[in-house]
Design a protein around this motif. Structure first.
Motif, PDB file in Angstrom:
ATOM      1  N   TRP A  35       0.848  -1.181   0.000  1.00 26.49           N
ATOM      2  CA  TRP A  35       0.000   0.000   0.000  1.00 26.49           C
ATOM      3  C   TRP A  35       0.889   1.239   0.000  1.00 26.49           C
ATOM      4  O   TRP A  35       1.867   1.326   0.744  1.00 26.49           O
ATOM      5  CB  TRP A  35      -0.914   0.046   1.229  1.00 26.49           C
ATOM      6  CG  TRP A  35      -2.184  -0.718   1.065  1.00 26.49           C
ATOM      7  CD1 TRP A  35      -2.491  -1.952   1.567  1.00 26.49           C
ATOM      8  CD2 TRP A  35      -3.354  -0.291   0.355  1.00 26.49           C
ATOM      9  NE1 TRP A  35      -3.755  -2.322   1.211  1.00 26.49           N
ATOM     10  CE2 TRP A  35      -4.315  -1.324   0.466  1.00 26.49           C
ATOM     11  CE3 TRP A  35      -3.688   0.870  -0.361  1.00 26.49           C
ATOM     12  CZ2 TRP A  35      -5.579  -1.230  -0.106  1.00 26.49           C
ATOM     13  CZ3 TRP A  35      -4.932   0.957  -0.932  1.00 26.49           C
ATOM     14  CH2 TRP A  35      -5.874  -0.086  -0.799  1.00 26.49           C
ATOM     15  N   TYR A  36       0.481   2.196  -0.864  1.00 24.50           N
ATOM     16  CA  TYR A  36       1.150   3.487  -0.944  1.00 24.50           C
ATOM     17  C   TYR A  36       0.105   4.584  -0.794  1.00 24.50           C
ATOM     18  O   TYR A  36      -1.059   4.403  -1.141  1.00 24.50           O
ATOM     19  CB  TYR A  36       1.836   3.657  -2.306  1.00 24.50           C
ATOM     20  CG  TYR A  36       3.100   2.855  -2.483  1.00 24.50           C
ATOM     21  CD1 TYR A  36       3.054   1.520  -2.844  1.00 24.50           C
ATOM     22  CD2 TYR A  36       4.350   3.444  -2.283  1.00 24.50           C
ATOM     23  CE1 TYR A  36       4.222   0.780  -3.005  1.00 24.50           C
ATOM     24  CE2 TYR A  36       5.519   2.715  -2.450  1.00 24.50           C
ATOM     25  CZ  TYR A  36       5.447   1.383  -2.805  1.00 24.50           C
ATOM     26  OH  TYR A  36       6.592   0.657  -2.961  1.00 24.50           O
ATOM     27  N   GLN A  38      -0.547   8.847  -1.661  1.00 29.53           N
ATOM     28  CA  GLN A  38      -0.065   9.974  -2.457  1.00 29.53           C
ATOM     29  C   GLN A  38      -0.829  11.228  -2.066  1.00 29.53           C
ATOM     30  O   GLN A  38      -2.061  11.277  -2.163  1.00 29.53           O
ATOM     31  CB  GLN A  38      -0.237   9.703  -3.955  1.00 29.53           C
ATOM     32  CG  GLN A  38       0.375  10.767  -4.845  1.00 29.53           C
ATOM     33  CD  GLN A  38       0.269  10.408  -6.319  1.00 29.53           C
ATOM     34  OE1 GLN A  38      -0.676   9.778  -6.756  1.00 29.53           O
ATOM     35  NE2 GLN A  38       1.266  10.841  -7.099  1.00 29.53           N
ATOM     36  N   LEU A  44       4.644   8.944  -4.407  1.00 26.75           N
ATOM     37  CA  LEU A  44       3.986   7.959  -3.563  1.00 26.75           C
ATOM     38  C   LEU A  44       4.853   7.633  -2.346  1.00 26.75           C
ATOM     39  O   LEU A  44       6.076   7.519  -2.459  1.00 26.75           O
ATOM     40  CB  LEU A  44       3.745   6.666  -4.351  1.00 26.75           C
ATOM     41  CG  LEU A  44       2.523   6.615  -5.261  1.00 26.75           C
ATOM     42  CD1 LEU A  44       2.663   7.559  -6.438  1.00 26.75           C
ATOM     43  CD2 LEU A  44       2.270   5.201  -5.741  1.00 26.75           C
ATOM     44  N   GLN A  45       4.183   7.483  -1.210  1.00 29.04           N
ATOM     45  CA  GLN A  45       4.891   7.105   0.019  1.00 29.04           C
ATOM     46  C   GLN A  45       4.503   5.694   0.408  1.00 29.04           C
ATOM     47  O   GLN A  45       3.318   5.350   0.446  1.00 29.04           O
ATOM     48  CB  GLN A  45       4.503   8.053   1.156  1.00 29.04           C
ATOM     49  CG  GLN A  45       5.071   9.443   1.055  1.00 29.04           C
ATOM     50  CD  GLN A  45       4.611  10.305   2.227  1.00 29.04           C
ATOM     51  OE1 GLN A  45       3.990  11.335   2.069  1.00 29.04           O
ATOM     52  NE2 GLN A  45       4.923   9.843   3.427  1.00 29.04           N
ATOM     53  N   PHE A  46       5.497   4.879   0.710  1.00 30.38           N
ATOM     54  CA  PHE A  46       5.266   3.507   1.123  1.00 30.38           C
ATOM     55  C   PHE A  46       4.612   3.470   2.504  1.00 30.38           C
ATOM     56  O   PHE A  46       5.061   4.145   3.431  1.00 30.38           O
ATOM     57  CB  PHE A  46       6.607   2.774   1.148  1.00 30.38           C
ATOM     58  CG  PHE A  46       6.584   1.428   1.779  1.00 30.38           C
ATOM     59  CD1 PHE A  46       7.153   1.229   3.034  1.00 30.38           C
ATOM     60  CD2 PHE A  46       6.008   0.355   1.126  1.00 30.38           C
ATOM     61  CE1 PHE A  46       7.147  -0.023   3.624  1.00 30.38           C
ATOM     62  CE2 PHE A  46       5.995  -0.899   1.719  1.00 30.38           C
ATOM     63  CZ  PHE A  46       6.561  -1.096   2.973  1.00 30.38           C
ATOM     64  N   LYS A  49       3.657  -3.457   3.636  1.00 31.00           N
ATOM     65  CA  LYS A  49       3.694  -4.545   2.662  1.00 31.00           C
ATOM     66  C   LYS A  49       3.420  -5.874   3.339  1.00 31.00           C
ATOM     67  O   LYS A  49       3.666  -6.034   4.548  1.00 31.00           O
ATOM     68  CB  LYS A  49       5.044  -4.586   1.944  1.00 31.00           C
ATOM     69  CG  LYS A  49       6.216  -4.984   2.852  1.00 31.00           C
ATOM     70  CD  LYS A  49       7.512  -5.022   2.048  1.00 31.00           C
ATOM     71  CE  LYS A  49       8.703  -5.380   2.946  1.00 31.00           C
ATOM     72  NZ  LYS A  49       9.972  -5.384   2.172  1.00 31.00           N
ATOM     73  N   TYR A  89      -4.915   6.688  -2.212  1.00 27.76           N
ATOM     74  CA  TYR A  89      -4.278   5.459  -1.757  1.00 27.76           C
ATOM     75  C   TYR A  89      -4.221   4.433  -2.881  1.00 27.76           C
ATOM     76  O   TYR A  89      -5.207   4.198  -3.570  1.00 27.76           O
ATOM     77  CB  TYR A  89      -5.038   4.880  -0.549  1.00 27.76           C
ATOM     78  CG  TYR A  89      -4.863   5.726   0.686  1.00 27.76           C
ATOM     79  CD1 TYR A  89      -5.619   6.874   0.857  1.00 27.76           C
ATOM     80  CD2 TYR A  89      -3.914   5.400   1.641  1.00 27.76           C
ATOM     81  CE1 TYR A  89      -5.442   7.689   1.970  1.00 27.76           C
ATOM     82  CE2 TYR A  89      -3.732   6.197   2.764  1.00 27.76           C
ATOM     83  CZ  TYR A  89      -4.496   7.331   2.920  1.00 27.76           C
ATOM     84  OH  TYR A  89      -4.308   8.133   4.022  1.00 27.76           O
TER      85      TYR A  89
ATOM     86  N   GLU B 104      10.211  -3.015  -1.350  1.00 25.08           N
ATOM     87  CA  GLU B 104       9.372  -1.845  -1.583  1.00 25.08           C
ATOM     88  C   GLU B 104      10.153  -0.803  -2.373  1.00 25.08           C
ATOM     89  O   GLU B 104      11.382  -0.762  -2.337  1.00 25.08           O
ATOM     90  CB  GLU B 104       8.879  -1.240  -0.261  1.00 25.08           C
ATOM     91  CG  GLU B 104       9.974  -0.701   0.643  1.00 25.08           C
ATOM     92  CD  GLU B 104      10.464  -1.751   1.611  1.00 25.08           C
ATOM     93  OE1 GLU B 104      10.355  -2.965   1.316  1.00 25.08           O
ATOM     94  OE2 GLU B 104      10.979  -1.359   2.678  1.00 25.08           O
ATOM     95  N   TYR B 106      10.777   3.264  -3.333  1.00 23.55           N
ATOM     96  CA  TYR B 106      10.717   4.605  -2.766  1.00 23.55           C
ATOM     97  C   TYR B 106      10.651   5.597  -3.917  1.00 23.55           C
ATOM     98  O   TYR B 106      11.490   5.567  -4.822  1.00 23.55           O
ATOM     99  CB  TYR B 106      11.921   4.857  -1.864  1.00 23.55           C
ATOM    100  CG  TYR B 106      11.893   3.968  -0.638  1.00 23.55           C
ATOM    101  CD1 TYR B 106      12.496   2.715  -0.658  1.00 23.55           C
ATOM    102  CD2 TYR B 106      11.212   4.364   0.505  1.00 23.55           C
ATOM    103  CE1 TYR B 106      12.431   1.884   0.447  1.00 23.55           C
ATOM    104  CE2 TYR B 106      11.149   3.536   1.618  1.00 23.55           C
ATOM    105  CZ  TYR B 106      11.762   2.294   1.574  1.00 23.55           C
ATOM    106  OH  TYR B 106      11.699   1.457   2.666  1.00 23.55           O
TER     107      TYR B 106
END
Lengths: 111, 116
Positions: A35-36, A38, A44-46, A49, A89, B104, B106
């Motif tokens: 999932w990210y 924005q 996008l920010q992590f 997972k 999201y 992941e 970045y």
């Protein structure tokens, strides 16, 4: 072909209420799911997972996600929404060598 | 905290002109990705590098787009000539492991391209 579905274009939640953003993935072996988030005009920010193990994954900013293999779902959740959680999201699945993204769900948290 | 750097943040260009975007990944990340994100959609991969080598450019419109990562560090994405349909956000991302291995990615802040 792998695909990720986010069935809701927008989710509206009152501040303080729990939130859920839905995601389903295509079946292809053991999925790696992400999932990210924005924010406007940003990358996008992590958030979190799922690789293997516990079906409940905890991530950044109080978010968590529940992996359900039988329903091929990976829904994002938070017990108490904040106005600052309002953003776009994205759910993503790790393919052979890249991420396959869903179309995104806009979360609007109202005061 | 290390971040992916991109420049410029915004670019307005006329169609048929050339435009270039730059990305500097997180130090030590061998894998670098360029994505295109059309408004209202999820990002779509354009090209992926492993060190200086292209791993996947199957979705890159090679008649007008080119990408390079000469020393395996920073990267440039070029469009020549730009078309109206190229208006989008161009995102760069890096990772230390492939997504297929659970790594992941970045993301940088992106470059918003407007073609007029």
């Amino acid at each position: 072909a792998q695909s990720v579905a986010q069935p809701e274009d927008q989710v509206n939640v009152a501040e303080g209420n729990p939130l859920t953003v839905k995601c389903t993935y295509s079946v292809s072996g053991n999925p790696y799911l992400f999932w990210y988030v924005q924010y406007p005009n940003r990358g996008l920010q992590f958030l979190l997972k799922y690789i293997t193990g516990d079906n409940l994954v905890k991530g950044s900013y109080g978010f968590e996600a529940e992996f359900n293999k039988s329903q091929t779902s990976f829904h994002l959740k938070k017990p108490s929404a904040l106005v600052s959680d309002s953003a776009l999201y994205f759910c993503a699945q790790g393919g052979y060598n890249k991420l396959i993204f869903g179309a995104g769900t806009r979360l609007a948290v109202h005061p | 905290e290390a971040e992916v750097a991109q420049s410029p943040r915004y670019k307005i260009t006329e169609k048929s002109q050339a435009v270039a975007f730059w990305c500097d990944p997180i130090s030590g990340h061998a894998t670098l990705y360029w994505y295109r994100q059309i408004l209202g959609q999820g990002p779509e991969l354009l090209v992926q590098f492993q060190d200086e080598s292209v791993v996947d450019d199957s979705q890159l419109p090679k008649d007008r787009f080119s990408a390079e990562r000469l020393k395996g560090v920073d990267s440039t994405l070029k469009i020549q000539p730009a078309e109206l349909g190229d208006s989008a956000m161009y995102l760069c991302a890096s990772s230390s492991r492939l997504a297929s291995l659970g790594g992941e990615q970045y993301f940088g802040p992106g470059t918003r391209l407007t073609v007029t």
